[in-house]
Enzyme design. Structure first.
Site, PDB file in Angstrom:
ATOM      1  CD  GLU A  75      -3.281  -0.381   2.059  1.00  0.00           C
ATOM      2  OE1 GLU A  75      -4.301  -1.072   2.015  1.00  0.00           O
ATOM      3  OE2 GLU A  75      -3.103   0.489   2.928  1.00  0.00           O
ATOM      4  CG  HIS A  78       8.534 -29.373   1.002  1.00  0.00           C
ATOM      5  ND1 HIS A  78       9.198 -30.500   0.563  1.00  0.00           N
ATOM      6  CD2 HIS A  78       9.181 -28.965   2.124  1.00  0.00           C
ATOM      7  CE1 HIS A  78      10.188 -30.773   1.405  1.00  0.00           C
ATOM      8  NE2 HIS A  78      10.204 -29.856   2.360  1.00  0.00           N
ATOM      9  CE  LYS A 123     -11.089   2.095   3.214  1.00  0.00           C
ATOM     10  NZ  LYS A 123     -10.625   2.878   4.358  1.00  0.00           N
TER      11      LYS A 123
HETATM   12  O1  PA5 Z   1      -3.342   1.237   5.901  1.00  0.00           O
HETATM   13  C1  PA5 Z   1      -4.449   1.712   5.705  1.00  0.00           C
HETATM   14  O2  PA5 Z   1      -4.646   2.929   5.789  1.00  0.00           O
HETATM   15  C2  PA5 Z   1      -5.632   0.830   5.359  1.00  0.00           C
HETATM   16  O3  PA5 Z   1      -5.268  -0.495   5.229  1.00  0.00           O
HETATM   17  C3  PA5 Z   1      -6.668   0.920   6.477  1.00  0.00           C
HETATM   18  O4  PA5 Z   1      -6.082   0.500   7.686  1.00  0.00           O
HETATM   19  C4  PA5 Z   1      -7.900   0.092   6.155  1.00  0.00           C
HETATM   20  O5  PA5 Z   1      -8.426   0.464   4.914  1.00  0.00           O
HETATM   21  C5  PA5 Z   1      -8.953   0.268   7.236  1.00  0.00           C
HETATM   22  O6  PA5 Z   1      -9.280   1.618   7.375  1.00  0.00           O
HETATM   23  P1  PA5 Z   1      -9.918   2.185   8.679  1.00  0.00           P
HETATM   24  O7  PA5 Z   1      -8.988   1.951   9.817  1.00  0.00           O
HETATM   25  O8  PA5 Z   1     -10.133   3.634   8.399  1.00  0.00           O
HETATM   26  O9  PA5 Z   1     -11.217   1.465   8.906  1.00  0.00           O
END
Ligand code: PA5
Length: 467
Positions: free
Chosen positions: A291, A320, A434
């Site tokens: 990310e 394996h 989202k």
């Molecule tokens: O790293 C990030 O920002 C995302 O993976 C969020 O943690 C994830 O989308 C969940 O979002 P939130 O904590 O706002 O519910």
């Protein structure tokens, strides 16, 4: 060496070790200016990167987390984290790394705290199955959402509060704990309206960098993990990872070598710990690396489409299944091995109770030797096959060394973002999904997106097979 020591080995990233597909040693001096710029940016942005302060600035929060953790340990049989992505993966990594591998199956006495679950999906079968194994009245739920709007977590929260209310009436409120932004988002509004105690995800701490704030710390406290040692480990790693040069700073070196490899088209990063307890740590790493660095544009808005696909693997199990590919397949990946010098148990392979013929060479050795030798053997194999790799040895796996690992990879990721000149802290690609989900689920304000999606869907009916 002390039990909290960590060693990093990077030699197998270079041509003298792996041959022509490795990095040229000259890449390091050649990048001196880029590293100096990166370090300057890391210093300037230190305040913005609020996750870097977490080992130091949470005395009050840690006291509250410990108090709440002790209350939950004493009052509930089960503790369930409701969250996803960065709001879940840190808790999973902490649980696996620091607790008994079969923790939930132990007696209450041996556990010393509630059973532990992280519900980071909305698969209806999995969610329903949770209620087959917990008594909801005896369960504390920790609802974690930085944005306070995430549809998966909100849906779980709505389900759980409905079930709790039906089972307990107004009393259910004491079963809910919330961690969210200090002012924005629906979750904050809900918690305030209900008068619930809520913990805060500090400003400047994004989901995937949030494990060392209440997002992960409350799980740690509930599980009896040493929260102070976790933060001390992170602080110790911070001391090393704020050094200016790649000769002194392993996080900068990791960032430099990986970004140099990316320039050569090495687009896969395999995380391969040789300890089951670190398998969820790999999941945490994969989210962080994917990310943070998978970005369409650089800081100037120029299209770059950077990124390196992280893969999680587990030694020895995946020897394996995946090692054939790693040894003989394309030169498109780097493997990070993580080994543990001292496991919590020493387990001997005894003399055989039945004739085992030539297999008796293993008798008298230990499983500890076996797993360590298998890791060394695999490092040797991938190196002789010319595949770049590096290795992190933990003297032992505990809260302190885990804190060090978390912080090391956070720093390496941020530094890689600076070297690539991208924003490692946003996630527009996640937001796009989202928004589409909001539209498909009928959230007001998303009608146009819903219309576009349904038009696209009806136009894409070719190449569909019914078997
Ligand atoms: O790293 C990030 O920002 C995302 O993976 C969020 O943690 C994830 O989308 C969940 O979002 P939130 O904590 O706002 O519910």
């Amino acid at each position: 060496m002390g039990k909290n020591a960590i060693r990093f080995h990077f030699n197998n990233m270079f041509r003298p070790a792996v041959g022509e597909h490795g990095l040229d040693m000259a890449a390091i001096p050649a990048a001196a200016e880029a590293v100096a710029r990166m370090h300057a940016a890391m210093c300037v942005k230190k305040e913005q990167m609020a996750w870097r302060q977490l080992p130091y600035n949470q005395q009050q929060v840690v006291a509250e987390v410990k108090q709440t953790g002790a209350y939950i340990r004493a009052s509930f049989d089960n503790f369930v984290v409701l969250g996803i992505g960065g709001s879940a993966l840190g808790s999973k990594a902490l649980f696996a790394a620091c607790c008994h591998p079969r923790y939930n199956a132990l007696s209450a006495e041996r556990r010393g705290g509630p059973r532990f679950y992280v519900e980071d999906n909305v698969d209806p079968d999995r969610l329903q199955s949770l209620f087959d194994v917990i008594d909801i009245k005896r369960t504390a739920f920790h609802v974690i959402s930085k944005s306070g709007n995430t549809v998966e977590t909100m849906s779980q929260f709505i389900l759980v509060t409905d079930l709790l209310q039906k089972a307990m009436g107004a009393d259910f409120r004491r079963n809910i704990f919330v961690t969210t932004d200090k002012e924005s988002g629906l979750m904050k509004k809900i918690a305030d309206a209900a008068g619930w105690k809520s913990f805060v995800v500090p400003d400047g701490v994004g989901g995937r960098f949030s494990v060392l704030c209440p997002v992960g710390l409350l799980s740690a406290a509930v599980l009896g993990i040493d929260v102070d040692a976790l933060l001390e480990g992170a602080a110790a790693m911070d001391k090393i990872c704020t050094q200016p040069t790649v000769e002194e700073n392993p996080a900068y070196l990791y960032a430099l070598l990986y970004t140099e490899a990316m320039k050569q088209g090495v687009n896969i990063s395999v995380m391969l710990p040789y300890a089951d307890a670190l398998a969820p740590f790999s999941e945490w790493y994969c989210q962080l690396w994917a990310e943070s660095l998978g970005k369409a544009v650089d800081n100037q808005g120029k299209p770059v489409h950077y990124g390196q696909t992280p893969v999680r693997a587990l030694g020895v199990t995946d020897q394996h299944s995946q090692i054939q590919l790693y040894n003989e397949g394309p030169y498109d990946k780097i493997i990070t091995f993580i080994g543990v010098e001292h496991f919590r148990n020493t387990l001997l392979i005894p003399s055989a109770a039945v004739p085992v013929f030539e297999a008796d060479y293993v008798c008298g050795h230990s499983f500890n030797e076996l797993i360590a030798h298998e890791m060394q053997a695999t490092i040797h194999a991938v190196t002789t096959h010319g595949k770049m790799n590096n290795c992190i040895w933990l003297e032992s796996l505990n809260a302190c060394t885990l804190g060090k690992l978390f912080f090391f990879f956070e720093m390496a990721t941020a530094a890689a973002g600076e070297l690539l000149q991208i924003d490692a802290f946003n996630q527009p690609g996640v937001e796009a999904g989202k928004v589409a989900t909001f539209a498909l689920m009928g959230r007001p304000g998303y009608e146009d997106v819903a219309r576009q999606l349904s038009e696209k869907h009806s136009a894409s009916e070719s190449y569909v097979f019914h078997a």
